[in-house]
Scaffold this motif. Structure first.
Motif, PDB file in Angstrom:
ATOM      1  N   GLY A 177     -23.745  27.098  74.872  1.00 34.80           N
ATOM      2  CA  GLY A 177     -25.150  27.459  74.910  1.00 34.80           C
ATOM      3  C   GLY A 177     -25.468  28.783  75.569  1.00 34.80           C
ATOM      4  O   GLY A 177     -26.629  29.213  75.578  1.00 34.80           O
ATOM      5  N   ARG A 178     -24.467  29.472  76.111  1.00 34.40           N
ATOM      6  CA  ARG A 178     -24.700  30.729  76.813  1.00 34.40           C
ATOM      7  C   ARG A 178     -24.120  31.900  76.039  1.00 34.40           C
ATOM      8  O   ARG A 178     -23.101  31.763  75.337  1.00 34.40           O
ATOM      9  CB  ARG A 178     -24.095  30.695  78.215  1.00 34.40           C
ATOM     10  N   GLY A 179     -24.768  33.067  76.161  1.00 39.63           N
ATOM     11  CA  GLY A 179     -24.267  34.263  75.528  1.00 39.63           C
ATOM     12  C   GLY A 179     -22.938  34.692  76.126  1.00 39.63           C
ATOM     13  O   GLY A 179     -22.706  34.516  77.329  1.00 39.63           O
ATOM     14  N   VAL A 180     -22.084  35.268  75.290  1.00 39.98           N
ATOM     15  CA  VAL A 180     -20.764  35.734  75.740  1.00 39.98           C
ATOM     16  C   VAL A 180     -20.888  37.176  76.218  1.00 39.98           C
ATOM     17  O   VAL A 180     -21.106  38.095  75.425  1.00 39.98           O
ATOM     18  CB  VAL A 180     -19.725  35.634  74.609  1.00 39.98           C
ATOM     19  N   LEU A 181     -20.769  37.377  77.523  1.00 40.38           N
ATOM     20  CA  LEU A 181     -20.939  38.699  78.124  1.00 40.38           C
ATOM     21  C   LEU A 181     -19.823  39.639  77.682  1.00 40.38           C
ATOM     22  O   LEU A 181     -18.660  39.253  77.591  1.00 40.38           O
ATOM     23  CB  LEU A 181     -20.929  38.577  79.643  1.00 40.38           C
ATOM     24  N   VAL A 182     -20.196  40.903  77.421  1.00 36.90           N
ATOM     25  CA  VAL A 182     -19.222  41.955  77.107  1.00 36.90           C
ATOM     26  C   VAL A 182     -19.023  42.792  78.373  1.00 36.90           C
ATOM     27  O   VAL A 182     -19.924  43.536  78.769  1.00 36.90           O
ATOM     28  CB  VAL A 182     -19.719  42.854  75.958  1.00 36.90           C
ATOM     29  N   PRO A 183     -17.876  42.677  79.026  1.00 42.66           N
ATOM     30  CA  PRO A 183     -17.647  43.483  80.235  1.00 42.66           C
ATOM     31  C   PRO A 183     -17.536  44.961  79.864  1.00 42.66           C
ATOM     32  O   PRO A 183     -16.653  45.352  79.106  1.00 42.66           O
ATOM     33  CB  PRO A 183     -16.310  42.950  80.765  1.00 42.66           C
ATOM     34  N   THR A 184     -18.435  45.780  80.358  1.00 42.28           N
ATOM     35  CA  THR A 184     -18.414  47.204  80.045  1.00 42.28           C
ATOM     36  C   THR A 184     -19.219  47.976  81.080  1.00 42.28           C
ATOM     37  O   THR A 184     -20.164  47.449  81.678  1.00 42.28           O
ATOM     38  CB  THR A 184     -19.008  47.463  78.643  1.00 42.28           C
ATOM     39  N   ASN A 185     -18.844  49.222  81.276  1.00 35.86           N
ATOM     40  CA  ASN A 185     -19.613  50.132  82.130  1.00 35.86           C
ATOM     41  C   ASN A 185     -20.605  50.961  81.320  1.00 35.86           C
ATOM     42  O   ASN A 185     -21.343  51.774  81.882  1.00 35.86           O
ATOM     43  CB  ASN A 185     -18.659  51.070  82.879  1.00 35.86           C
ATOM     44  N   ALA A 186     -20.617  50.743  79.999  1.00 37.67           N
ATOM     45  CA  ALA A 186     -21.474  51.543  79.123  1.00 37.67           C
ATOM     46  C   ALA A 186     -22.881  50.973  79.033  1.00 37.67           C
ATOM     47  O   ALA A 186     -23.490  50.940  77.960  1.00 37.67           O
ATOM     48  CB  ALA A 186     -20.847  51.624  77.738  1.00 37.67           C
ATOM     49  N   VAL A 187     -23.409  50.497  80.164  1.00 41.11           N
ATOM     50  CA  VAL A 187     -24.775  49.998  80.188  1.00 41.11           C
ATOM     51  C   VAL A 187     -25.731  51.178  80.372  1.00 41.11           C
ATOM     52  O   VAL A 187     -25.333  52.268  80.749  1.00 41.11           O
ATOM     53  CB  VAL A 187     -24.971  48.949  81.293  1.00 41.11           C
ATOM     54  N   TYR A 188     -27.017  50.942  80.126  1.00 47.09           N
ATOM     55  CA  TYR A 188     -27.989  52.032  80.165  1.00 47.09           C
ATOM     56  C   TYR A 188     -28.659  52.191  81.523  1.00 47.09           C
ATOM     57  O   TYR A 188     -29.356  53.165  81.771  1.00 47.09           O
ATOM     58  CB  TYR A 188     -29.068  51.798  79.106  1.00 47.09           C
ATOM     59  N   GLY A 189     -28.495  51.189  82.390  1.00 48.56           N
ATOM     60  CA  GLY A 189     -29.132  51.244  83.697  1.00 48.56           C
ATOM     61  C   GLY A 189     -28.569  50.157  84.589  1.00 48.56           C
ATOM     62  O   GLY A 189     -27.444  49.705  84.404  1.00 48.56           O
ATOM     63  N   THR A 190     -29.374  49.704  85.544  1.00 45.38           N
ATOM     64  CA  THR A 190     -28.910  48.684  86.493  1.00 45.38           C
ATOM     65  C   THR A 190     -29.417  47.293  86.150  1.00 45.38           C
ATOM     66  O   THR A 190     -29.180  46.338  86.885  1.00 45.38           O
ATOM     67  CB  THR A 190     -29.370  49.044  87.915  1.00 45.38           C
ATOM     68  N   SER A 191     -30.144  47.172  85.021  1.00 54.68           N
ATOM     69  CA  SER A 191     -30.753  45.868  84.720  1.00 54.68           C
ATOM     70  C   SER A 191     -30.491  45.414  83.290  1.00 54.68           C
ATOM     71  O   SER A 191     -31.278  44.649  82.737  1.00 54.68           O
ATOM     72  CB  SER A 191     -32.264  45.927  84.971  1.00 54.68           C
ATOM     73  N   ASP A 192     -29.394  45.885  82.677  1.00 53.75           N
ATOM     74  CA  ASP A 192     -29.111  45.483  81.306  1.00 53.75           C
ATOM     75  C   ASP A 192     -27.658  45.058  81.141  1.00 53.75           C
ATOM     76  O   ASP A 192     -26.796  45.410  81.952  1.00 53.75           O
ATOM     77  CB  ASP A 192     -29.452  46.598  80.320  1.00 53.75           C
ATOM     78  N   ALA A 193     -27.409  44.301  80.082  1.00 53.76           N
ATOM     79  CA  ALA A 193     -26.061  43.808  79.785  1.00 53.76           C
ATOM     80  C   ALA A 193     -25.920  43.623  78.282  1.00 53.76           C
ATOM     81  O   ALA A 193     -26.916  43.460  77.564  1.00 53.76           O
ATOM     82  CB  ALA A 193     -25.801  42.495  80.513  1.00 53.76           C
ATOM     83  N   PHE A 194     -24.675  43.627  77.814  1.00 55.42           N
ATOM     84  CA  PHE A 194     -24.379  43.437  76.401  1.00 55.42           C
ATOM     85  C   PHE A 194     -23.705  42.090  76.184  1.00 55.42           C
ATOM     86  O   PHE A 194     -22.931  41.617  77.024  1.00 55.42           O
ATOM     87  CB  PHE A 194     -23.456  44.547  75.876  1.00 55.42           C
ATOM     88  N   TYR A 195     -23.977  41.500  75.016  1.00 51.77           N
ATOM     89  CA  TYR A 195     -23.414  40.204  74.659  1.00 51.77           C
ATOM     90  C   TYR A 195     -22.906  40.240  73.220  1.00 51.77           C
ATOM     91  O   TYR A 195     -23.441  40.986  72.376  1.00 51.77           O
ATOM     92  CB  TYR A 195     -24.474  39.102  74.805  1.00 51.77           C
ATOM     93  N   GLU A 196     -21.890  39.425  72.947  1.00 51.98           N
ATOM     94  CA  GLU A 196     -21.349  39.348  71.603  1.00 51.98           C
ATOM     95  C   GLU A 196     -22.419  38.818  70.644  1.00 51.98           C
ATOM     96  O   GLU A 196     -23.260  37.989  71.017  1.00 51.98           O
ATOM     97  CB  GLU A 196     -20.129  38.425  71.557  1.00 51.98           C
TER      98      GLU A 196
END
Length: 227
Positions: free
Chosen positions: A166-185
């Protein structure tokens, strides 16, 4: 000499085909983006959403939690750099994996990245950005929708995520746009006929919210909700 003429003739045909294709693509966008669906639906105005745009890309901004759904069940504000901020909203966007991770600015755009994106070879990600308040500096429009439509929208967005328990799969990366965002599959293929903005429009349309038949462009998505 004959081979040269044949090459030039082939090049000319290729250029004419490309121009005809771009013209048809542009005309299709103009026409289909102006044909609205769900336009006559008069919802109970229970939930306020916002669409955010940077001119090229659109996000759907929603309450982080309300009586309909808690987005922290899918994404987590503890997975961003600033875990202490009192977040109240989350913006969701879908797009090309290579664009998201390898093109922080348009100056970084490479031909190979663009080619792979428009031909559906770049993979896709969901991008979640947490906000303490509604961003004032971004181009935005508001939508008032019913709880039923919001519940449908939540389900459609959730289906775009690759979920584990039931949870999004986090993509570990430093290519975020700021301090409050994250990427998921994410599921789906990004290509010339289904872009990040096509996804935004599709999410709204499938949820019974006013939208257009099809558009690949951010300005068409935003225009449909400007008062």
């Amino acid at each position: 000499m004959r081979k040269v003429r044949l090459c030039l003739k082939g090049l000319l045909y290729s250029v004419l085909f490309l121009l005809a294709f771009l013209l048809l693509y542009g005309l299709s966008s103009v026409l289909l983006s102006r044909i609205l669906v769900n336009e006559k639906v008069v919802p109970e105005k229970s939930v306020t959403l916002y669409l955010l745009s940077n001119g090229m890309h659109t996000d759907i901004l929603m309450p982080l939690t309300n009586e309909v759904f808690d987005w922290q069940k899918v994404v987590s504000s503890q997975q961003v750099q600033d875990t202490e901020a009192p977040y109240h909203y989350v913006a969701m966007g879908w797009g090309c994996r290579k664009f998201y991770l390898e093109t922080p600015t348009w100056a970084d755009l490479k031909f190979t990245t663009a080619f792979q994106a428009v031909t559906g070879q770049g993979g896709t990600l969901m991008h979640a950005t947490f906000y303490e308040e509604i961003p004032s500096g971004a181009e935005r429009v508001s939508l008032e929708i019913s709880k039923e439509s919001y519940s449908q929208l939540v389900e459609h967005i959730k289906q775009t995520f690759v979920l584990e328990q039931g949870r999004g799969v986090l993509v570990p990366t430093n290519a975020v746009y700021g301090t409050s965002d994250a990427f998921y599959e994410a599921h789906g293929r990004y290509h010339l006929f289904f872009t990040c903005n096509s996804w935004t429009n599709a999410m709204l349309k499938r949820s019974g919210i006013k939208a257009c038949i099809w558009t690949p462009f951010a300005f068409d998505v935003m225009r449909n909700y400007q008062k």
